[in-house]
Write an enzyme that holds these catalytic residues in place. Structure first.
Site, mmCIF file in Angstrom:
data_model
loop_
_atom_site.group_PDB
_atom_site.id
_atom_site.type_symbol
_atom_site.label_atom_id
_atom_site.label_comp_id
_atom_site.label_asym_id
_atom_site.label_seq_id
_atom_site.Cartn_x
_atom_site.Cartn_y
_atom_site.Cartn_z
ATOM 1 N N LYS A 1 0.829 -1.205 0.000
ATOM 2 C CA LYS A 1 0.000 0.000 0.000
ATOM 3 C C LYS A 1 0.868 1.262 0.000
ATOM 4 O O LYS A 1 0.619 2.194 -0.770
ATOM 5 C CB LYS A 1 -0.943 0.009 1.202
ATOM 6 C CG LYS A 1 -1.892 1.195 1.215
ATOM 7 C CD LYS A 1 -2.907 1.086 2.339
ATOM 8 C CE LYS A 1 -2.268 1.389 3.685
ATOM 9 N NZ LYS A 1 -3.267 1.477 4.772
ATOM 10 N N ASP B 1 -6.787 1.618 0.951
ATOM 11 C CA ASP B 1 -6.862 1.743 2.406
ATOM 12 C C ASP B 1 -8.289 1.404 2.840
ATOM 13 O O ASP B 1 -9.092 0.917 2.051
ATOM 14 C CB ASP B 1 -6.454 3.144 2.857
ATOM 15 C CG ASP B 1 -7.467 4.197 2.457
ATOM 16 O OD1 ASP B 1 -8.365 3.911 1.628
ATOM 17 O OD2 ASP B 1 -7.385 5.329 2.974
#
Length: 214
Positions: A120, A138
């Site tokens: 991420k 997220d």
């Protein structure tokens, strides 16, 4: 979400969100990288409050190494998980100095070799710093993808892959920020503001009518 809804979905988000950009404050790729590492399970607001003071005295890998771990902690102690984050940031800075001439690398493999950098975080840096068509999923984007029907999945990688496959090319670079800002301020977890949602018509959320007056 049917395919015919995808393009107008992003057209309307683009019209509603004038500045599709991160709310983290930074002046260099290095500052962005450290801010993203610190932002895990923390708010951008809390990270900005800490990094404003930190970057005023140390905004390069060597400068943070010179602070030492204890010195770094004194600046980031208001951020959640600051002890483990401090260790990762120090290791990250050491690797940047030793392996990358203090420059933030531009490939996923190299970024993910750094302490504190997972998929991420690498996606955020690749997209925001280097303009690559990546999607950092997220909690906000995971929720928006599943709730709207744009990209459903049981884990973040499923949602990431489906988003990359579905997002129109014109919007791929800014899509991460469109979706995260939409999730943060409109399509909120407990009380989505469906009554002011720009993509209400395209959204497949089965309970959206219940939240029109919320």
């Amino acid at each position: 979400m049917p395919n015919k809804n995808v393009l107008p979905f992003f057209q309307k988000l683009a019209a509603a969100i004038e500045k599709p950009e991160t709310e983290l404050e930074y002046q260099s790729n290095f500052e962005l990288l450290i801010a993203v590492i610190l932002s895990a399970q923390a708010t951008d607001v809390s990270v900005n409050l800490a990094t404003r003071k930190l970057y005023a005295v140390a905004n390069t890998p060597q400068a943070i190494l010179d602070l030492g771990e204890a010195g770094l902690k004194s600046y980031i102690k208001t951020i959640g998980l600051y002890n483990s984050k401090a260790k990762n940031v120090m290791k990250c800075c050491q690797d940047l100095v030793d392996k990358f001439a203090s420059e933030v690398p531009q490939t996923r493999h190299e970024l993910e070799s750094l302490a504190g950098v997972g998929r991420k975080t690498a996606n955020v840096v690749l997209n925001t710093a280097f303009g690559q068509p990546t999607m950092a999923v997220d909690t906000h984007i995971f929720r928006v993808g599943n709730r709207t029907g744009l990209a459903t999945g049981k884990n973040v990688r499923e949602v990431e892959d489906k988003l990359i496959a579905r997002i129109p090319q014109k919007y791929i670079l800014d899509a991460h920020h469109y979706l995260i800002l939409h999730g943060r301020y409109t399509c909120k977890a407990r009380s989505p503001e469906c009554g002011k949602c720009p993509v209400f018509d395209e959204c497949m959320f089965k309970d959206k009518a219940k939240f029109i007056e919320k």
